[in-house]
Design a protein around this motif. Structure first.
Motif: not given
Length: 111
Positions: A22-24, A29-31, A34-38, A54-59
């Protein structure tokens, strides 16, 4: 990053839980703004669920097993945050029951 870490991350991606899927779906795809998550990214000897470099953010999405692993999770979070990252944790129930709140919290963290 070792070959074993890559294999482990690949295996986690293939065996994602419903809340992780769900989170993915919200982040890929920058949904999200526009942020790129891996996803399932090896980092500092751990594998984090979702990472925006880019934002040094982990979920992180926490299932029931995290109730028994609180000390480990606390140590892991502290180590990751010492390296300048922000780590957000959501329970499986939060993801299933209130996706809008999850997205709002992520937006606030990157804002």
């Amino acid at each position: 990053m070792t070959t074993e870490q890559r294999r482990f991350a690949r295996r986690l991606r293939a065996q994602a839980t419903e809340p992780e899927d769900i989170v993915w779906g919200l982040l890929r795809n920058r949904r999200l703004d526009g942020l790129k998550f891996r996803r399932q990214v090896p980092l500092l000897g751990y594998t984090v669920d979702f990472l925006c470099v880019e934002r040094r953010l982990i979920v992180e999405i926490d299932g029931r097993q995290h109730n028994w692993e609180r000390d480990y999770d606390t140590t892991r979070t502290q180590e990751i945050e010492r390296h300048g990252c922000t780590l957000l944790r959501f329970s499986n129930a939060q993801v299933r029951d209130d996706r809008d709140a999850v997205v709002a919290a992520i937006r606030q963290a990157v804002g």
